[in-house]
Write a protein that holds these residues in place. Sequence first.
Motif, PDB file in Angstrom:
ATOM      1  N   VAL A 155       0.733  -1.265   0.018  1.00 52.42           N
ATOM      2  CA  VAL A 155      -0.029   0.041   0.051  1.00 52.42           C
ATOM      3  C   VAL A 155       0.804   1.179  -0.027  1.00 52.42           C
ATOM      4  O   VAL A 155       0.641   2.320  -0.721  1.00 52.42           O
ATOM      5  CB  VAL A 155      -0.977   0.072   1.058  1.00 52.42           C
ATOM      6  CG1 VAL A 155      -1.773   1.250   1.263  1.00 52.42           C
ATOM      7  CG2 VAL A 155      -2.039  -1.099   0.852  1.00 52.42           C
ATOM      8  N   GLN A 156       1.851   1.216   0.976  1.00 55.88           N
ATOM      9  CA  GLN A 156       2.952   2.286   0.838  1.00 55.88           C
ATOM     10  C   GLN A 156       3.627   2.452  -0.456  1.00 55.88           C
ATOM     11  O   GLN A 156       3.621   3.943  -1.224  1.00 55.88           O
ATOM     12  CB  GLN A 156       3.969   2.145   1.679  1.00 55.88           C
ATOM     13  CG  GLN A 156       4.675   3.422   1.940  1.00 55.88           C
ATOM     14  CD  GLN A 156       5.642   3.232   2.941  1.00 55.88           C
ATOM     15  OE1 GLN A 156       6.203   1.950   3.401  1.00 55.88           O
ATOM     16  NE2 GLN A 156       6.337   4.274   3.524  1.00 55.88           N
TER      17      GLN A 156
ATOM     18  N   SER B  51       2.368   1.614  -3.498  1.00 51.95           N
ATOM     19  CA  SER B  51       1.245   1.997  -4.397  1.00 51.95           C
ATOM     20  C   SER B  51       0.982   3.611  -4.277  1.00 51.95           C
ATOM     21  O   SER B  51       0.768   4.495  -5.094  1.00 51.95           O
ATOM     22  CB  SER B  51      -0.073   1.402  -4.114  1.00 51.95           C
ATOM     23  OG  SER B  51       0.137   0.182  -4.439  1.00 51.95           O
ATOM     24  N   SER B  52       0.758   3.909  -2.845  1.00 51.32           N
ATOM     25  CA  SER B  52       0.636   5.542  -2.657  1.00 51.32           C
ATOM     26  C   SER B  52       1.845   6.278  -3.075  1.00 51.32           C
ATOM     27  O   SER B  52       1.282   7.594  -3.639  1.00 51.32           O
ATOM     28  CB  SER B  52       0.410   5.677  -1.153  1.00 51.32           C
ATOM     29  OG  SER B  52       1.592   5.478  -0.416  1.00 51.32           O
ATOM     30  N   GLN B  53       2.882   5.980  -3.088  1.00 57.36           N
ATOM     31  CA  GLN B  53       4.003   6.919  -3.300  1.00 57.36           C
ATOM     32  C   GLN B  53       4.041   6.832  -5.133  1.00 57.36           C
ATOM     33  O   GLN B  53       4.297   7.964  -5.723  1.00 57.36           O
ATOM     34  CB  GLN B  53       5.489   6.066  -2.988  1.00 57.36           C
ATOM     35  CG  GLN B  53       5.809   6.173  -1.697  1.00 57.36           C
ATOM     36  CD  GLN B  53       6.928   5.629  -1.386  1.00 57.36           C
ATOM     37  OE1 GLN B  53       7.446   4.792  -1.847  1.00 57.36           O
ATOM     38  NE2 GLN B  53       7.487   5.816   0.052  1.00 57.36           N
TER      39      GLN B  53
ATOM     40  N   VAL C  66       1.238   6.721  -6.734  1.00 52.95           N
ATOM     41  CA  VAL C  66       0.006   7.491  -7.024  1.00 52.95           C
ATOM     42  C   VAL C  66       0.686   9.166  -6.726  1.00 52.95           C
ATOM     43  O   VAL C  66      -0.006   9.929  -7.685  1.00 52.95           O
ATOM     44  CB  VAL C  66      -1.076   7.258  -6.315  1.00 52.95           C
ATOM     45  CG1 VAL C  66      -2.314   8.327  -6.494  1.00 52.95           C
ATOM     46  CG2 VAL C  66      -1.820   5.884  -6.750  1.00 52.95           C
ATOM     47  N   SER C  67       1.164   9.357  -6.013  1.00 54.87           N
ATOM     48  CA  SER C  67       1.561  10.652  -5.445  1.00 54.87           C
ATOM     49  C   SER C  67       2.630  11.167  -6.648  1.00 54.87           C
ATOM     50  O   SER C  67       2.665  12.340  -6.931  1.00 54.87           O
ATOM     51  CB  SER C  67       2.427  10.630  -4.145  1.00 54.87           C
ATOM     52  OG  SER C  67       3.057  11.802  -4.003  1.00 54.87           O
TER      53      SER C  67
ATOM     54  N   SER D 134       0.663  11.882  -9.590  1.00 54.34           N
ATOM     55  CA  SER D 134      -0.139  13.036  -9.472  1.00 54.34           C
ATOM     56  C   SER D 134       0.756  14.420  -9.498  1.00 54.34           C
ATOM     57  O   SER D 134       0.253  15.378 -10.344  1.00 54.34           O
ATOM     58  CB  SER D 134      -0.804  13.365  -8.083  1.00 54.34           C
ATOM     59  OG  SER D 134      -1.503  14.035  -7.843  1.00 54.34           O
TER      60      SER D 134
END
Length: 71
Positions: free
Chosen positions: A52-53, A55-57, A59-60, A63
């Motif tokens: 999850v970490q 994946s969030s990186q 996406v960040s 973005s």
Amino acid sequence: LQRLRASASAIGRMADGDYADPVVAEGRDELGQMLVSIEAMRGRVASVLQQVQGSSQTVSTASREINEGTA
């Protein structure tokens, strides 16, 4: 009682969101089997949290790149 206290402490850490420390699983009795299962669960949850970490990186970063491209 020492193993029972250690398992309660490990479960408490996990309840607080700390999955870093492995659970020491010793013995072949019911408590030992429970500790083995708790350690397996801790490892799997820690792995999911790492994914999850990551994946969030991703996406960040995407973005930020989209925002820069738009600007």
